[in-house]
Motif scaffolding. Structure first.
Motif, PDB file in Angstrom:
ATOM      1  N   GLY A 138       0.830  -1.204   0.000  1.00 13.08           N
ATOM      2  CA  GLY A 138       0.000   0.000   0.000  1.00 13.08           C
ATOM      3  C   GLY A 138       0.863   1.253   0.000  1.00 13.08           C
ATOM      4  N   ASN A 139       0.367   2.301  -0.637  1.00 13.99           N
ATOM      5  CA  ASN A 139       1.087   3.578  -0.712  1.00 13.99           C
ATOM      6  C   ASN A 139       0.074   4.702  -0.673  1.00 13.99           C
ATOM      7  OD1 ASN A 139       2.954   5.561  -1.057  1.00 13.99           O
ATOM      8  ND2 ASN A 139       3.328   5.174  -3.231  1.00 13.99           N
ATOM      9  N   ASN A 140       0.317   5.677   0.169  1.00 18.89           N
ATOM     10  CA  ASN A 140      -0.619   6.784   0.323  1.00 18.89           C
ATOM     11  C   ASN A 140       0.156   8.088   0.420  1.00 18.89           C
ATOM     12  OD1 ASN A 140      -2.931   8.231   0.685  1.00 18.89           O
ATOM     13  ND2 ASN A 140      -3.073   7.837   2.883  1.00 18.89           N
ATOM     14  N   HIS A 141      -0.294   9.135  -0.305  1.00 16.51           N
ATOM     15  CA  HIS A 141       0.380  10.437  -0.293  1.00 16.51           C
ATOM     16  C   HIS A 141      -0.668  11.540  -0.291  1.00 16.51           C
ATOM     17  CE1 HIS A 141       2.972  13.799  -1.293  1.00 16.51           C
ATOM     18  NE2 HIS A 141       2.181  14.064  -2.318  1.00 16.51           N
ATOM     19  N   GLN A 142      -0.450  12.536   0.548  1.00 12.61           N
ATOM     20  CA  GLN A 142      -1.317  13.706   0.600  1.00 12.61           C
ATOM     21  C   GLN A 142      -0.448  14.951   0.723  1.00 12.61           C
ATOM     22  OE1 GLN A 142      -4.104  13.265   3.801  1.00 12.61           O
ATOM     23  NE2 GLN A 142      -5.426  11.843   2.656  1.00 12.61           N
TER      24      GLN A 142
END
Length: 241
Positions: A138-142
């Motif tokens: 999983g990869n998440n960027h904000q």
């Protein structure tokens, strides 16, 4: 010891001298503009106009016609520039990204053999061999950012026409220096204006100046107090963090 004290005294005197020189010389020395060449050119033009002319009409500049106004149009004429600069800019951004991946792989049958290949104690773990693979990533960027800037500058300055372009546009330059209590404020202006943008009162707005270069600077004790010292600037350059 005496040599050390003498050296320190000389250094302090030099620093004090530089500091006082930086204020006094900059503030009290007002450069005088030289108009000698312009006056000589005007006298030559006037002498040329006063020569005997067989014509009944004589063009003598601003008095050559009763319909001519006092708007600046020739080299050396003065035009009043109203500096009214207001600018604002804002920017905001918001982005997000996410990614999720799941992997599952298993062997249910292979050549009629059991899936555990008859291995009941795989690598001494006490468990049978299970030929399955499972993985999840999983990869998440904000990201979010915003900026806003606003500037305002209002002044009035008289500028001179220094050149006339082939199109008829006027090249103007102006300089104003004001000294108040050992604090010097300098306004300089350069640019190109159209003759029709100059109104009947011989004024033009700074928004109508093409290639405008407007600067507002200050020099003196107050301006110097708001600036960072040379050692602080050096530290900012070499500081690695």
């Amino acid at each position: 010891m005496k040599k050390t004290i003498l050296l320190l005294t000389v250094m302090l005197a030099a620093i004090s001298g530089c500091a006082s020189k930086g204020y006094d010389d900059v503030i009290t020395s007002i450069p005088s503009s030289g108009y000698k060449s312009e006056i000589e050119a005007y006298k030559m033009q006037e002498a040329e106009m006063n020569k005997p002319n067989p014509s009944l009409w004589s063009d003598v500049g601003s008095s050559g016609t009763i319909f001519l106004d006092y708007k600046a149009r020739r080299i050396g004429d003065v035009v009043i520039v109203k500096i009214e600069e207001d600018s604002s800019a804002s920017n905001s951004t918001n982005n997000s990204a996410s990614k999720s991946t799941t992997y599952n792989a298993s062997i249910t049958a292979m050549l009629g053999l059991p899936t555990n290949m008859g291995i009941t104690n795989f690598l001494g773990s006490g468990a049978a061999f299970q030929p399955t693979i499972a993985a999840t990533t999983g990869n998440n960027h904000q990201g979010q950012g915003s900026s806003r800037k606003a500037d305002s500058f209002t002044a009035t300055i008289a500028a001179r026409i220094v050149d006339i372009m082939p199109s008829g546009n006027l090249v103007i330059e102006g300089n104003r220096e004001i000294i108040i209590d050992q604090e010097k404020q300098t306004i300089t202006l350069k640019g190109i204006v159209r003759q029709k943008d100059i109104d009947a009162a011989n004024t033009v707005s700074s928004s109508a100046i093409a290639d405008a270069q407007i600067t507002y600077t200050g020099a003196g004790a107050l301006s110097q107090a708001t600036k960072k010292g040379w050692l602080g600037k050096v530290i900012d350059v070499i500081w690695p963090f």
